[in-house]
Design an enzyme around this catalytic site. Structure first.
Site, PDB file in Angstrom:
ATOM      1  N   GLY A   1      35.283  53.904  57.774  1.00 29.25           N
ATOM      2  CA  GLY A   1      34.003  54.551  58.025  1.00 29.25           C
ATOM      3  C   GLY A   1      33.826  54.694  59.524  1.00 29.25           C
TER       4      GLY A   1
ATOM      5  N   SER B   1      41.558  51.857  58.306  1.00 30.21           N
ATOM      6  CA  SER B   1      40.886  52.721  59.269  1.00 30.21           C
ATOM      7  C   SER B   1      39.951  51.908  60.193  1.00 30.21           C
ATOM      8  CB  SER B   1      40.151  53.823  58.497  1.00 30.21           C
ATOM      9  OG  SER B   1      39.736  54.847  59.341  1.00 30.21           O
ATOM     10  N   ALA B   2      38.643  52.050  60.098  1.00 30.34           N
ATOM     11  CA  ALA B   2      37.744  51.250  60.940  1.00 30.34           C
ATOM     12  C   ALA B   2      37.988  49.754  60.745  1.00 30.34           C
ATOM     13  CB  ALA B   2      36.283  51.584  60.631  1.00 30.34           C
TER      14      ALA B   2
ATOM     15  N   HIS C   1      44.828  56.954  61.648  1.00 36.11           N
ATOM     16  CA  HIS C   1      44.826  58.408  61.392  1.00 36.11           C
ATOM     17  C   HIS C   1      45.492  59.139  62.557  1.00 36.11           C
ATOM     18  CE1 HIS C   1      41.924  57.917  58.055  1.00 36.11           C
ATOM     19  NE2 HIS C   1      41.237  57.125  58.842  1.00 36.11           N
TER      20      HIS C   1
ATOM     21  N   GLU D   1      48.795  58.337  58.878  1.00 29.72           N
ATOM     22  CA  GLU D   1      48.322  58.105  57.500  1.00 29.72           C
ATOM     23  C   GLU D   1      49.522  57.876  56.586  1.00 29.72           C
ATOM     24  OE1 GLU D   1      45.925  61.549  56.708  1.00 29.72           O
ATOM     25  OE2 GLU D   1      44.239  60.774  57.886  1.00 29.72           O
TER      26      GLU D   1
END
Lengths: 239, 239
Positions: free
Chosen positions: A90, A122-123, A159, A194
């Site tokens: 997020g 991710s985050a 990413h 990714e």
């Protein structure tokens, strides 16, 4: 002894949420009945409850229950006593702000050191680095600091995207942004595409997945690292 | 009375630095002999001197001399006494940090209010909004605040990019990022595509250039605004 899976993304194009990682997660979280989920990054502004429901659905496929950390009266105790931890993706600024607001950093570091298996996407991967300063996210909230867990001795750029030679867009490429980071900072940065993830066992780190990753050291040309590369790196004194 | 040109980008694909704006700038800066340049955003980590030299070369085409603000012993005095001001693009976090370090905000606001003609590109446009929280830049340095000039009553997202329907990348689109901003903030955001700019005269703002721009208000569907749109908007009570 740290035991972590640190992924570039939760979801691959065309796949369902966490699907490509589930085979790995069923061994990573072997024996775990209940996982504690940190929903604070709230992708798209989704609520903590809705985000937790999405994660529950994915982990049901490998027989693991999921409880959102936001539902505990004492989140620090919940982190320290968790069988397993997952921080979802997020917005990294929102995630980091919440971790500071709840004063969760020491508990998270303690849980990681004592070997609580951890998953970040991710985050939730960004926060395992030394700082969140190589996030791609928009600064939608102002955190009290950019310092993060330092569970690995470098920063991540999840990413990671290669420059598109056909693009007519004049905004900076990802590589340019990371090189700007190195105009002011000396922390190495791993651009994690990714489909790639890191596995951490104690102080050993290994690049996993089918892709190479791009490694940026200040004042050096970036290099491509093969899947299977390990840290501490044998061919470099830097880290 | 404010007199500002606020551009999405300094450079269009295939064009030279500032070329597409020079015809407009020769009237915007009519009568100006010497412009004061703020080089602090340092694109790609370029030095203040090298960045200023690049800007000098561009403005020489319309007969204007350029002096870098970093060369003045008293930068606040230099801003207040400048005939004209230009803040170049680069990294918004670095730019904003430097403006706080040099305590330049009050002088900049004063110069804008007294009608000193201003040009901003990219990061130099971001700082004209209420906050820098809709920048695309990487948080490579930690500024003491995200608050910026507030010379216009909304925020900007320069280099605005539409979602690419053919993309397999799972990182957030620009629209998603701005909607995440609106999960926590009520400031409207203008997505300004490369080739668009705003012209400010006093409290009146006009969208210029050949393209539409995308306008985001919290809790509303985004809309496309035609070139020539003015603020305060006649068809909306919001701003």
């Amino acid at each position: 002894m740290k035991k972590m899976v640190i992924a570039s993304t939760s979801t691959l194009h065309g796949g369902a949420y966490l699907d490509y990682l589930l085979p790995r997660l069923s061994t990573h979280f072997e024996g775990v009945k209940t996982l504690v989920f940190l929903p604070f990054a709230r992708p798209g502004g989704i609520s903590h409850d809705a985000y937790t429901a999405k994660v529950q659905e994915a982990f049901a496929k490998i027989g693991i229950e999921v409880v959102g950390l936001h539902t505990f009266a004492n989140p620090n105790q919940a982190v320290r006593e968790a069988e397993a931890l997952f921080t979802g993706g997020g917005n990294t600024f929102q995630l980091v702000s919440q971790l500071y607001a709840l004063n969760l950093w020491a508990s998270l570091r303690e849980a990681l050191e004592q070997g609580t298996p951890y998953l970040g996407c991710s985050a939730g991967s960004n926060i395992t680095g030394i700082s969140m300063q190589t996030t791609n996210d928009m600064p939608i909230v102002y955190p009290p600091s950019f310092e993060t867990l330092g569970a690995i001795p470098f920063n991540l750029n999840p990413h990671y995207l290669d420059p598109d030679p056909s693009s007519t867009h004049m905004g900076e490429t990802r590589e340019t942004r990371i090189q700007e980071f190195h105009a002011y900072n000396s922390i190495p940065v791993l651009g994690l595409r990714e489909g790639s993830w890191l596995e951490v066992e104690g102080d050993s780190i290994r690049l996993m997945g089918p892709l190479t990753a791009r490694w940026f050291v200040a004042q050096e040309a970036p290099v491509e690292l093969e899947s299977g590369t390990t840290w501490p790196r044998k061919d470099a004194s830097k880290t």
